[in-house]
Design a protein around this motif. Structure first.
Motif, PDB file in Angstrom:
ATOM      1  N   ILE A 178      35.860   3.959  12.186  1.00 60.71           N
ATOM      2  CA  ILE A 178      34.694   4.022  13.386  1.00 60.71           C
ATOM      3  C   ILE A 178      33.685   2.844  12.245  1.00 60.71           C
ATOM      4  CG2 ILE A 178      32.745   4.874  14.291  1.00 60.71           C
ATOM      5  CD1 ILE A 178      35.338   5.306  15.892  1.00 60.71           C
ATOM      6  N   GLU A 179      33.432   1.791  12.809  1.00 60.14           N
ATOM      7  CA  GLU A 179      32.395   0.789  12.150  1.00 60.14           C
ATOM      8  C   GLU A 179      30.763   0.691  12.897  1.00 60.14           C
ATOM      9  OE1 GLU A 179      34.655  -2.794  12.560  1.00 60.14           O
ATOM     10  OE2 GLU A 179      36.190  -2.259  10.822  1.00 60.14           O
ATOM     11  N   ALA A 226      45.647  13.347  18.325  1.00 56.88           N
ATOM     12  CA  ALA A 226      45.164  12.118  18.263  1.00 56.88           C
ATOM     13  C   ALA A 226      44.759  11.741  19.620  1.00 56.88           C
ATOM     14  CB  ALA A 226      46.461  11.081  17.764  1.00 56.88           C
ATOM     15  N   VAL A 227      43.647  10.994  19.751  1.00 61.87           N
ATOM     16  CA  VAL A 227      43.054  10.714  21.005  1.00 61.87           C
ATOM     17  C   VAL A 227      43.433   9.339  21.456  1.00 61.87           C
ATOM     18  CG1 VAL A 227      41.140  10.584  22.748  1.00 61.87           C
ATOM     19  CG2 VAL A 227      41.187  12.426  20.975  1.00 61.87           C
ATOM     20  N   ASP A 228      44.481   9.089  22.270  1.00 66.51           N
ATOM     21  CA  ASP A 228      44.951   7.626  22.403  1.00 66.51           C
ATOM     22  C   ASP A 228      45.418   7.452  23.681  1.00 66.51           C
ATOM     23  OD1 ASP A 228      45.493   5.299  21.510  1.00 66.51           O
ATOM     24  OD2 ASP A 228      46.887   5.721  19.869  1.00 66.51           O
ATOM     25  N   GLY A 279      37.664  -1.112  17.919  1.00 66.76           N
ATOM     26  CA  GLY A 279      38.742  -2.335  18.276  1.00 66.76           C
ATOM     27  C   GLY A 279      40.112  -2.069  18.130  1.00 66.76           C
ATOM     28  N   ARG A 280      40.561  -1.422  16.890  1.00 65.43           N
ATOM     29  CA  ARG A 280      42.032  -1.294  16.600  1.00 65.43           C
ATOM     30  C   ARG A 280      42.542   0.128  17.007  1.00 65.43           C
ATOM     31  NH1 ARG A 280      39.442  -3.207  12.266  1.00 65.43           N
ATOM     32  NH2 ARG A 280      39.492  -1.018  11.139  1.00 65.43           N
ATOM     33  N   GLY A 281      41.893   1.151  17.325  1.00 67.02           N
ATOM     34  CA  GLY A 281      42.235   2.513  17.708  1.00 67.02           C
ATOM     35  C   GLY A 281      42.668   2.977  16.507  1.00 67.02           C
ATOM     36  N   LEU A 306      37.859   3.871  26.694  1.00 59.54           N
ATOM     37  CA  LEU A 306      36.489   4.385  26.698  1.00 59.54           C
ATOM     38  C   LEU A 306      35.799   4.101  25.400  1.00 59.54           C
ATOM     39  CD1 LEU A 306      36.585   7.954  28.165  1.00 59.54           C
ATOM     40  CD2 LEU A 306      35.259   6.000  29.406  1.00 59.54           C
ATOM     41  N   ASN A 307      34.474   4.090  25.400  1.00 57.39           N
ATOM     42  CA  ASN A 307      33.753   4.006  24.026  1.00 57.39           C
ATOM     43  C   ASN A 307      34.187   5.080  23.348  1.00 57.39           C
ATOM     44  OD1 ASN A 307      31.291   5.220  22.340  1.00 57.39           O
ATOM     45  ND2 ASN A 307      30.807   2.831  22.698  1.00 57.39           N
ATOM     46  N   ALA A 308      34.137   4.957  22.087  1.00 61.45           N
ATOM     47  CA  ALA A 308      34.651   6.000  21.013  1.00 61.45           C
ATOM     48  C   ALA A 308      33.857   7.250  21.127  1.00 61.45           C
ATOM     49  CB  ALA A 308      34.998   5.245  19.510  1.00 61.45           C
ATOM     50  N   SER A 309      32.756   7.172  20.933  1.00 61.65           N
ATOM     51  CA  SER A 309      31.794   8.367  21.278  1.00 61.65           C
ATOM     52  C   SER A 309      31.949   9.076  22.289  1.00 61.65           C
ATOM     53  CB  SER A 309      30.348   7.993  20.796  1.00 61.65           C
ATOM     54  OG  SER A 309      30.067   7.150  21.786  1.00 61.65           O
ATOM     55  N   ASN A 310      32.155   8.185  23.430  1.00 65.25           N
ATOM     56  CA  ASN A 310      32.509   9.017  24.871  1.00 65.25           C
ATOM     57  C   ASN A 310      33.686   9.597  24.940  1.00 65.25           C
ATOM     58  OD1 ASN A 310      29.873   7.906  25.836  1.00 65.25           O
ATOM     59  ND2 ASN A 310      31.098   6.176  26.654  1.00 65.25           N
TER      60      ASN A 310
END
Length: 305
Positions: free
Chosen positions: A164-165, A234-236, A259-261, A285-289
């Motif tokens: 996460i960036e 893994a959430v993918d 971006g990369r998952g 979705l946004n990573a935090s969501n």
């Protein structure tokens, strides 16, 4: 004869006067052109300097040990985090009175300054008239997260962030982790955001309470968690619906970068994959969501098991 000479002398004088006036106008016009060219040159020289100054100003960043905003500063005081001093804008009202009182009780110096001083130091960060110079953030390690779960008599509940960036995303994940009762968050040391003033501001004070561990290798950390009896999800995109998976036991959920998952190796290390249905026009979705949805599904399943 003399009269003719006088007339000729008079004509010569008039001619000289006209010539002098003409030369004077010419010189005046030349001086005006020189002045205009000089002014244009000064403006041309000044423009790069102004642009360079503006660029340097825009590149200034807030100090890494600066914490901004009322709630983050209040939570830092509550948690006992080391604080060198607190800046409060003159004329600020409301909760700043509480902050000043807490700082006095903790023996922390408070300085009342003009708001413009905090604006300059915060370098664009929202501060609500309050900023604090704090000690460096103290990271935990993975064992400490597992020990916290054991102390509480609970199955480990961990969030792993793979690359996460965005500091706002990390702050939001930490805030939800605190609200949902997660025991800790694991982030990467390289090619990922660390705990910064922006992260702490986005976490709204939760970074003072959630254990955050920085690790060199996420894949090896998953192996470590597996040895401790923790399952990893893994959430993918290609998994089963997240509410159908069993998330009630010892669990670590892995969220990929914006971006990369999730990286291939990390995903291969996970025990299973969960997804959330995307019924609209966007496919993610946004990573935090995404993290928030899965974290509260864990809360739901643990509440009813």
């Amino acid at each position: 004869m003399k009269r003719r000479e006088r007339e000729e002398n008079s004509r010569d004088r008039r001619s000289d006067i006209r010539g002098g006036r003409k030369n004077e106008r010419k010189n005046r016009d030349q001086r005006g052109r020189d002045s205009r060219l000089s002014r244009e040159k000064r403006q041309s020289d000044e423009k790069p300097r102004q642009q360079r100054f503006m660029k340097e100003e825009s590149q200034q960043e807030a100090p890494e040990n600066l914490l901004t905003g009322r709630n983050p500063v209040i939570e830092a005081l509550k948690s006992g985090r080391g604080i060198d001093r607190i800046l409060i804008a003159k004329g600020a009202e409301g909760s700043v009175v509480k902050i000043a009182g807490m700082a006095s009780d903790a023996g922390v110096q408070v300085q009342y300054v003009q708001r413009s001083v905090i604006d300059r130091i915060a370098a664009g960060l929202p501060h609500q008239g309050v900023a604090a110079f704090v000690s460096d953030y103290e990271y935990s390690d993975v064992d400490e997260i597992l020990e916290l779960a054991a102390e509480k008599g609970q199955d480990p509940f961990i969030v792993i962030l793979d690359g996460i960036e965005d500091p706002h995303n990390l702050g939001a994940v930490i805030r939800t982790a605190d609200a949902s009762g997660a025991h800790g968050v694991i982030i990467q040391k390289r090619r990922a955001v660390s705990i910064t003033p922006v992260v702490e501001k986005s976490a709204a004070g939760a970074a003072e309470y959630v254990k955050v561990a920085r690790v060199a290798n996420i894949a090896q950390t998953i192996d470590q968690l597996k040895k401790a009896g923790v399952w990893t999800a893994a959430v993918d995109m290609d998994g089963s619906d997240y509410w159908q998976a069993d998330l009630s036991g010892p669990i670590a959920v892995v969220i990929g970068s914006e971006g990369r998952g999730i990286s291939r190796l990390v995903k291969e290390k996970c025990d299973f994959t969960v997804s959330m249905p995307m019924l609209g026009h966007v496919n993610s979705l946004n990573a935090s969501n995404a993290a928030a949805l899965v974290m509260y599904e864990i809360v739901r399943q643990r509440s009813f098991r």
